[in-house]
Design an enzyme around this catalytic site. Structure first.
Site, short mmCIF file in Angstrom:
data_model
loop_
_atom_site.label_atom_id
_atom_site.label_comp_id
_atom_site.label_asym_id
_atom_site.label_seq_id
_atom_site.Cartn_x
_atom_site.Cartn_y
_atom_site.Cartn_z
CD GLU A 120 -17.80 -47.74 16.69
OE1 GLU A 120 -17.71 -47.43 17.90
OE2 GLU A 120 -18.51 -48.68 16.31
CE1 TYR B 46 -17.50 -33.73 16.63
CE2 TYR B 46 -15.45 -33.43 15.43
CZ TYR B 46 -16.35 -33.02 16.40
OH TYR B 46 -16.10 -31.88 17.13
N GLY C 37 -22.81 -29.44 4.49
CA GLY C 37 -23.00 -30.60 3.63
C GLY C 37 -21.98 -31.71 3.82
CE1 TYR D 111 -26.44 -39.33 11.00
CE2 TYR D 111 -27.26 -39.88 13.16
CZ TYR D 111 -26.21 -39.57 12.33
OH TYR D 111 -24.93 -39.50 12.83
#
Length: 170
Positions: free
Chosen positions: A82, A85, A94, A130
Site C-alpha cells: 500500500e 516511503y 538503500g 522500481y
C-alpha cells in the site's frame, strides 16, 4: 536496518503517511488517524502489516505498509504494498530496496507468488527505482476505485437496479 513495526511505531508511521501524502500532492486525502492505524496493524484482527527502515543510529527513516491479496489464477496469496516511503534525507541509502527485499523475502518464504503496488505516473524517480529492481508495469490494466458518494450510492442501491444512472451492469 529493517524490522517489523511495533505498536510504539504507530506515531512515526502516521507521520510518514502524512509526509507521503504531501509528496503525492494529496495531503487532504490522508485522513487516517493514529488510532485507526493502530487498530489496522495491531488490533484483534490485523488488516495490514508494516516494516520500519532505520538508519545506522536506529532512527526510523522509512516504512512499508502492506496487506495480503489473493490470486484466483495462481491459487495463492500475494502481497499488496500500500505504501513505501523513505524520508528525503535518507533516500539513496538503500532503505527502499531493503524494505522491498524484506517483502520479497516474505513472499518467497511463504509461497506467495506476487508482490504488487501502484505508482503515480508522474513519479519518475520511483518508477526508475522500481524498474531497476526488475519490476514491470502492468500497462494492460487500469486501476479503478469507488470512494465517497459513488461508493455510498452503489452500496445503498436496491438489488433490483444498479442505482447508477447511465450504467449498465449486465
Amino acid at each position: 536496518m529493517i524490522r517489523t513495526a511495533t505498536p510504539a511505531d504507530v506515531p512515526v508511521i502516521h507521520s510518514m503517511v502524512r509526509e507521503l501524502a504531501e509528496y503525492e500532492k494529496a495531503a487532504e486525502e490522508a485522513r487516517a488517524t493514529e488510532e485507526q492505524l493502530r487498530e489496522a496493524l495491531f488490533g484483534e484482527r490485523p488488516a495490514a502489516f508494516a516494516h520500519i527502515a532505520e538508519d545506522g543510529e536506529g532512527v526510523p527513516v522509512g516504512f512499508a505498509l502492506w496487506f495480503l491479496n489473493f490470486s484466483t489464477w495462481r491459487g495463492v496469496h500475494g502481497i499488496y504494498l500500500e505504501d513505501l516511503y523513505v524520508r528525503p534525507q535518507a533516500r539513496g541509502g538503500g532503505h527502499g530496496k531493503a524494505l522491498l527485499g524484506e517483502l520479497a523475502r516474505i513472499c518467497v518464504e511463504r509461497g506467495y507468488e506476487r508482490l504488487e503496488w501502484s505508482v503515480l505516473d508522474w513519479n519518475r524517480p520511483s518508477i526508475d527505482f522500481y524498474e531497476a529492481l526488475g519490476a514491470r508495469p502492468q500497462d494492460e490494466w487500469t486501476v479503478y476505485r469507488l470512494t465517497d458518494g459513488a461508493l455510498g450510492e452503489l452500496g445503498s442501491a436496491k438489488s433490483g437496479g444498479s442505482g447508477l444512472s447511465g450504467v449498465s451492469v449486465d
